[in-house]
Every structure is written in structure tokens, then in C-alpha cells.
Scaffold this active site. Sequence first.
Site, PDB file in Angstrom:
ATOM      1  N   CYS A  59       0.825  -1.211   0.000  1.00 37.13           N
ATOM      2  CA  CYS A  59       0.000   0.000   0.000  1.00 37.13           C
ATOM      3  C   CYS A  59       0.857   1.259   0.000  1.00 37.13           C
ATOM      4  CB  CYS A  59      -0.939   0.020   1.198  1.00 37.13           C
ATOM      5  SG  CYS A  59      -1.942   1.519   1.262  1.00 37.13           S
ATOM      6  N   ARG A  62      -0.082   4.591   2.928  1.00 32.90           N
ATOM      7  CA  ARG A  62       0.022   4.317   4.362  1.00 32.90           C
ATOM      8  C   ARG A  62       0.311   5.505   5.255  1.00 32.90           C
ATOM      9  NH1 ARG A  62       4.114  -0.478   4.640  1.00 32.90           N
ATOM     10  NH2 ARG A  62       4.591   0.009   2.459  1.00 32.90           N
ATOM     11  N   TRP A 231      -8.876   5.895  -0.422  1.00 34.75           N
ATOM     12  CA  TRP A 231      -9.365   6.567  -1.622  1.00 34.75           C
ATOM     13  C   TRP A 231      -8.509   6.132  -2.793  1.00 34.75           C
ATOM     14  CZ3 TRP A 231      -8.145   9.340   2.863  1.00 34.75           C
ATOM     15  CH2 TRP A 231      -6.809   9.774   2.955  1.00 34.75           C
ATOM     16  N   GLU A 236      -4.813   4.249 -10.758  1.00 30.36           N
ATOM     17  CA  GLU A 236      -5.486   2.938 -10.660  1.00 30.36           C
ATOM     18  C   GLU A 236      -6.615   2.878 -11.685  1.00 30.36           C
ATOM     19  OE1 GLU A 236      -6.088   3.323  -6.111  1.00 30.36           O
ATOM     20  OE2 GLU A 236      -5.901   1.172  -6.480  1.00 30.36           O
TER      21      GLU A 236
HETATM   22  N1  ARG Z   1      -6.665  -1.090  -7.767  1.00 30.98           N
HETATM   23  C1  ARG Z   1      -7.989  -1.392  -7.296  1.00 30.98           C
HETATM   24  C2  ARG Z   1      -9.021  -0.805  -8.252  1.00 30.98           C
HETATM   25  O1  ARG Z   1      -8.712   0.012  -9.052  1.00 30.98           O
HETATM   26  C3  ARG Z   1      -8.224  -0.863  -5.889  1.00 30.98           C
HETATM   27  C4  ARG Z   1      -7.242  -1.338  -4.829  1.00 30.98           C
HETATM   28  C5  ARG Z   1      -7.252  -0.486  -3.589  1.00 30.98           C
HETATM   29  N2  ARG Z   1      -6.930   0.869  -3.886  1.00 30.98           N
HETATM   30  C6  ARG Z   1      -6.931   1.891  -2.994  1.00 30.98           C
HETATM   31  N3  ARG Z   1      -6.659   3.080  -3.416  1.00 30.98           N
HETATM   32  N4  ARG Z   1      -7.191   1.687  -1.727  1.00 30.98           N
HETATM   33  O2  ARG Z   1     -10.167  -1.101  -8.228  1.00 30.98           O
END
Ligand code: ARG
Length: 356
Positions: A59, A62, A231, A236
Amino acid sequence: MERRLRDCDEFFRYPELGHLPAQRRLSALAELRETGTYRQTAEEILIGAKLAWRNHARCVGRKHWRSLKLLDARQVTSADELAGVCWEHLRLATNGGAIQSMVTVGPQRVPGRREFRIVSTQLIRYAGYRNGDGTVTGDPANIAATEQAQALGWRGERTPFDVLPVLISAPDAEVRYFEVPRELVREVDLAHPDYPWFGSLGLKWHALPAVSNMDLDIGGITYPFAPFNGWYVGTEIGARNLSDTDRYNMLPLIADMMGLDTSSVRTLWRDKALIELNHAVLHSFRAAGVHLVDHHTVAKQFCDHAEREAAAGRRCPTDWSWINPPTSSGLTPTFHRYYDEPDLDVRPNFVKRADA
Ligand code: ARG
């Protein structure tokens, strides 16, 4: 059992629990040894979950581990109630766009007994449907989950962004599906500040990444029902979910709309389209008032965090390959340094289920 006793012993020695009477560690250990389990207080679970977050090598977010909130749902006794608790989690964590990091904790594992768990990988996921012509509508990552929901009787509308129901398995019943209440799914329609046509692509993403298929391991106790969220980092969504060729694969269409020369990879058409898609994600979330962090900012925050942890004399297990962004890594400070070994065995921690 040896392992769990060790985890328990170590857990109560964390300075974060230093205010508890010394007797607490000994009684927890004794009960665990004799009965195979013990009951933690809500405070111990909250501190344990914060430590689990702080310890999780994959992560990058953190720095904010202290801000985690707990929804204690250990008292629930049915899948219906647990679904209700998930909706409460969505409501509190989405928080009108000001995302609140949160973990919901259901009944703990009792060795030898079947347990409550969420089968779905996240509370909010988009369905993926295989079409007759070999194409996929929706998110190809979730084809299997979609087919499982359909086998249970669920029917989606077959749009590219159908929200999947949450699948919950209970000790004494088959897996059941629970439709997520629409008003709890905050979504952001994507637009681009410089390309008026971008909105017509009909792209969007949901506000809350809430991982729901990991065990939370604290002090020798396992919580198999423990959805948690932070968040999003923009990449991502923009540099994986919407751009990976085995996900929404939007770069060819975006490049086309941008009028790029796609005759060779050397024109960098994919790279250019990727940057604009990510720009659209950051722009749209901000315009919608939904919290999300860009990869530059989160990388800086993580390096600050790693330095603070080192200064405090703590190890900060870190997986370089997970905390670096999927695009422009070399532009971020996380790329240019080494870290403590990415040890996923440290406890407390969020742990991948053996069958996940
Ligand atoms: N990578 C995943 C997605 O796009 C989410 C994983 C957790 N990500 C986070 N920012 N807590 O769906």
C-alpha cells in the site's frame, strides 16, 4: 497454533497498546492457548487494523494509517444483516465525496467452524459480459464474478458499467447476492478539460475502492469479513482499469479521437492517450468533489512516511513494484530508492485468502 500465540504475544507488545494493563497480554495468551480463540475489544481491533494497514507492504497510501475508522459488526448473525453493514460502510466511507478510510469487521474465525465472508473482490465492481462475437461488455476482470452472480439468479442490464451485487457466504447457507443500493454508489462521469468530445465516450468510475476479499489478521485472531477502503490514486483508474488491454482497453479509441498517428508504437500514441485519460480522471474527480490523489502527490507522501517510520525506529516493509505508479514512475520519488524487505508475513496485516 504456535504462530497465533506468537502473533498474539507480539501484538500486545506493540507500543500502540502500551496503555493496556500488562495482565491483558497474559490473559489473552492463556485464553488463546486453552480455547483456541479470545475476544478482542473494539479498541484493540481498531489499533490492530491501523497496524495492519501500516504493515501492508503493497500500500502506497500508508501515511494516513492513523485516520482509519472502524465499524464493529461482530454482533451480526445473518448474511442479510452483513449486507446491511456493507451498505453502512459505503455510506460512511463515501462521506459525500470526502472519502473516509474505513474497515468493517464482522465475526471472527472460530477454528473448525464455517464463517461469514464476502466472496466479491470489492464492494463495488462493474460486471463483465462475454458477447457472442468474442467481445466483452463491461469490465473483463469481473467476468467470472458476473457469471457467478448470474448463476445465482442475478440479471444485469448489460451496460458497460453495471454495478455487480455483493456476494456473501454464510456459515449455514449457500452464497447469496445482495444488490447494492444505487444511491450508495457514488460515481464520477469522466470529462477532459481540453477535449469537449471526451465526455461523449461515456466513461466513468466509482468513487470508493473497497477491497472485500482479504482476511484481517490481528493478534492471532482472523477476521474473514473485513472490507476496507482508502481513496483512489488516479492511475489505478486511468492507467490500469480503463487502459489495460485486458480491462476496458480505451486507449485505441481515445487516440483515434485525438487524431494521433497510430501506425507505429514509436509515435507514442498509446502514451499520449494514456496521459490524457489520466488527466481526465484527475480533472473529473476534482470537479465532482470526490477525493482521489494523483500519483505524484501520493508518492511524495509515501516517501515522507517511509522516512518518518525509519526515524521512529520502525521497519516499513515495502513492495517497490506495488507502490510505484503504472505510468511515469521515474517522475515520482518512490522510484528512486530502496525499501525494507516487502515482508507480507508481518502481523497485524491484511492477508490474501488462500482461495482468493
Ligand atoms: N486497484 C484497485 C481498483 O482500481 C483498488 C485497490 C485499492 N486501492 C486503494 N486506493 N485503496 O479497483
